[in-house]
Motif scaffolding. Structure first.
Motif, PDB file in Angstrom:
ATOM      1  N   UNK A 186       1.046  -1.012   0.001  1.00  0.00           N
ATOM      2  CA  UNK A 186       0.044   0.432  -0.069  1.00  0.00           C
ATOM      3  C   UNK A 186       0.887   1.563  -0.589  1.00  0.00           C
ATOM      4  N   UNK A 187       0.290   1.863  -0.873  1.00  0.00           N
ATOM      5  CA  UNK A 187       0.717   3.402  -1.058  1.00  0.00           C
ATOM      6  C   UNK A 187      -0.132   4.372  -0.303  1.00  0.00           C
ATOM      7  N   UNK A 188       0.532   5.184   0.355  1.00  0.00           N
ATOM      8  CA  UNK A 188      -0.149   6.098   1.191  1.00  0.00           C
ATOM      9  C   UNK A 188       0.242   7.788   0.626  1.00  0.00           C
ATOM     10  N   UNK A 189      -0.736   8.468  -0.549  1.00  0.00           N
ATOM     11  CA  UNK A 189      -1.051   9.818  -1.108  1.00  0.00           C
ATOM     12  C   UNK A 189      -2.002  10.880   0.310  1.00  0.00           C
ATOM     13  N   UNK A 190      -1.611  12.242   0.140  1.00  0.00           N
ATOM     14  CA  UNK A 190      -3.194  12.830   0.607  1.00  0.00           C
ATOM     15  C   UNK A 190      -2.523  14.338  -0.194  1.00  0.00           C
ATOM     16  N   UNK A 191      -2.831  13.563  -1.459  1.00  0.00           N
ATOM     17  CA  UNK A 191      -3.412  14.201  -2.372  1.00  0.00           C
ATOM     18  C   UNK A 191      -4.139  13.543  -3.677  1.00  0.00           C
ATOM     19  N   UNK A 192      -5.570  14.309  -3.622  1.00  0.00           N
ATOM     20  CA  UNK A 192      -6.235  13.483  -4.024  1.00  0.00           C
ATOM     21  C   UNK A 192      -5.873  13.340  -5.464  1.00  0.00           C
ATOM     22  N   UNK A 193      -5.329  13.861  -6.244  1.00  0.00           N
ATOM     23  CA  UNK A 193      -5.171  14.532  -7.690  1.00  0.00           C
ATOM     24  C   UNK A 193      -4.166  13.004  -7.706  1.00  0.00           C
ATOM     25  N   UNK A 194      -3.542  13.057  -7.091  1.00  0.00           N
ATOM     26  CA  UNK A 194      -2.069  12.206  -7.874  1.00  0.00           C
ATOM     27  C   UNK A 194      -2.757  10.462  -7.422  1.00  0.00           C
ATOM     28  N   UNK A 195      -4.268  10.548  -6.197  1.00  0.00           N
ATOM     29  CA  UNK A 195      -4.575   8.847  -6.031  1.00  0.00           C
ATOM     30  C   UNK A 195      -5.110   8.991  -7.670  1.00  0.00           C
ATOM     31  N   UNK A 196      -6.029   9.566  -7.937  1.00  0.00           N
ATOM     32  CA  UNK A 196      -6.756   9.340  -9.427  1.00  0.00           C
ATOM     33  C   UNK A 196      -6.232   9.898 -10.533  1.00  0.00           C
TER      34      UNK A 196
ATOM     35  N   UNK B 240      -0.094  -0.316 -10.229  1.00  0.00           N
ATOM     36  CA  UNK B 240      -0.731  -1.071  -9.903  1.00  0.00           C
ATOM     37  C   UNK B 240      -1.536  -2.323 -10.702  1.00  0.00           C
ATOM     38  N   UNK B 241      -0.892  -1.634 -11.768  1.00  0.00           N
ATOM     39  CA  UNK B 241      -1.559  -3.871 -12.843  1.00  0.00           C
ATOM     40  C   UNK B 241      -0.978  -4.773 -11.931  1.00  0.00           C
ATOM     41  N   UNK B 242       0.187  -4.342 -11.724  1.00  0.00           N
ATOM     42  CA  UNK B 242       1.114  -5.594 -10.952  1.00  0.00           C
ATOM     43  C   UNK B 242       0.614  -5.674  -9.507  1.00  0.00           C
ATOM     44  N   UNK B 243      -0.490  -4.783  -9.390  1.00  0.00           N
ATOM     45  CA  UNK B 243      -1.271  -5.488  -7.418  1.00  0.00           C
ATOM     46  C   UNK B 243      -0.790  -4.022  -6.546  1.00  0.00           C
ATOM     47  N   UNK B 244      -0.095  -3.194  -6.650  1.00  0.00           N
ATOM     48  CA  UNK B 244       0.187  -2.095  -5.858  1.00  0.00           C
ATOM     49  C   UNK B 244      -1.334  -1.374  -5.290  1.00  0.00           C
ATOM     50  N   UNK B 245      -1.528  -1.066  -3.968  1.00  0.00           N
ATOM     51  CA  UNK B 245      -2.759  -0.154  -3.873  1.00  0.00           C
ATOM     52  C   UNK B 245      -2.413   1.443  -3.321  1.00  0.00           C
ATOM     53  N   UNK B 246      -2.978   1.893  -3.622  1.00  0.00           N
ATOM     54  CA  UNK B 246      -2.990   3.471  -3.386  1.00  0.00           C
ATOM     55  C   UNK B 246      -4.223   4.038  -2.904  1.00  0.00           C
ATOM     56  N   UNK B 247      -3.378   4.941  -1.878  1.00  0.00           N
ATOM     57  CA  UNK B 247      -5.209   4.898  -1.351  1.00  0.00           C
ATOM     58  C   UNK B 247      -5.137   6.739  -0.932  1.00  0.00           C
ATOM     59  N   UNK B 248      -5.945   7.302  -0.550  1.00  0.00           N
ATOM     60  CA  UNK B 248      -6.126   8.545  -0.451  1.00  0.00           C
ATOM     61  C   UNK B 248      -5.547   8.322   1.248  1.00  0.00           C
ATOM     62  N   UNK B 249      -5.232   9.368   1.972  1.00  0.00           N
ATOM     63  CA  UNK B 249      -5.067   9.380   3.507  1.00  0.00           C
ATOM     64  C   UNK B 249      -4.635  10.899   3.565  1.00  0.00           C
ATOM     65  N   UNK B 250      -4.971  11.381   5.040  1.00  0.00           N
ATOM     66  CA  UNK B 250      -4.949  12.578   5.679  1.00  0.00           C
ATOM     67  C   UNK B 250      -3.190  12.563   6.016  1.00  0.00           C
TER      68      UNK B 250
END
Length: 307
Positions: free
Chosen positions: A75-85, A95-105
């Motif tokens: 899991x990779x946590x980012x705090x900028x919504x645009x970077x997640x979207x 991401x295609x290989x299984x990485x998760x990207x989540x929006x976090x405070x």
């Protein structure tokens, strides 16, 4: 006039070349690899990144993805919504290989562990946190898991400092004065997440119950919060290897570094005083006394054996 050390200079040049070649190979891997970054049998792993580091975080992720052991969730946590979207092309490939990207405070350095602590459905396996600016060796996950099998209820780290008590034993000497950590597990060890730290399930539950107290006392130091919770709840912190390890860093990753604020502006010492309790220092004093007694006994034992 000071004469430059030629051997040291050449060694630094060769190291720089080696690191940059490694960087280029990992960029190519990201561009062309299609293999999964996951293994259902592995632990869970997380990291966070921010600002300019976002463009190169895939390099650190790729070093873990080519390891001898892979995570079950990454899991990779980012705090900028645009970077997640709209992630970078490199992160899209991951991401295609299984990485998760989540929006976090944005919780500063706490971001890389607190999202998991707050949102995980259960803690059934160890969780490892990684920094975004490190070249992790292939054996990184394998060795930290092996170490945890011998100490299943302890926090395990590749790098730690040994805390030193002040003369009155009611406080600590400045952070910069601390020597490298000991093999442990020990309450005297102050874990640093830079090379990777493993949280066992029992400690993840402790951290969940501890809540968000770090916001008030140590908002810029996740290492301090985990060390404080470990001391207060009787959980030892051990080193994976006999000595602390600090792996190679990504080129340019330290141009904006939290380390410079925490250490050189002595913010670590301020946050320690805000976080540690009298009971924390009492526990440290007790364990330091035991440590000193053992240190005094070792030379005598060595002399006896030699005779």
């Amino acid at each position: 006039m000071r004469v430059p050390n030629v051997k040291s200079y050449l060694r630094n040049v060769l190291t720089s070349i080696r690191v940059r070649l490694k960087f280029l190979r990992l960029r190519l891997r990201n561009r062309f690899a299609s293999s999964t970054v996951l293994d259902p049998a592995g632990p869970t792993v997380s990291m966070t990144t921010y600002g300019q580091r976002l463009k190169d975080v895939h390099i650190a992720i790729e070093t873990i993805a080519k390891g001898t052991v892979l995570p079950s969730r990454f899991m990779l946590y980012l705090d900028v919504e645009e970077d997640v979207l709209h992630p970078t092309e490199a992160l899209k490939r991951l991401k295609k290989r299984g990485l998760e990207i989540h929006l976090s405070e944005n919780l500063g350095p706490h971001t890389k562990i607190q999202w998991w602590i707050q949102n995980a459905p259960e803690f059934s396996r160890p969780h490892i946190v990684a920094d975004d600016d490190i070249f992790y060796p292939k054996w990184w996950l394998e060795r930290i898991l092996d170490a945890a099998q011998h100490e299943p209820t302890s926090v395990m780290a590749y790098r730690a400092h040994r805390m030193l008590l002040s003369d009155d034993r009611k406080g600590l000497t400045p952070y910069e004065s601390w020597p490298p950590g000991i093999k442990g597990p020990s309450h005297l060890n102050f874990a640093t997440c830079v090379s990777g730290v493993l949280f066992p399930p029992n400690f993840l539950e402790i951290m969940r119950r501890a809540g968000n107290g770090f916001r008030e006392t140590c908002p810029r130091n996740d290492d301090l919060w985990l060390t404080f919770q470990a001391i207060e709840h009787g959980v030892g912190i051990g080193l994976v290897t006999e000595e602390s390890l600090h792996f190679d860093m990504l080129p340019g990753s330290q141009e904006v570094a939290l380390h410079s604020t925490n250490v050189f502006e002595q913010q670590n010492d301020v946050q320690i005083r805000q976080t540690f309790l009298p009971s924390t220092y009492a526990t440290l004093a007790e364990h330091d006394l035991r440590f000193q007694q053992v240190q005094q006994e070792v030379p005598m034992s060595t002399i006896f054996i030699q005779k």
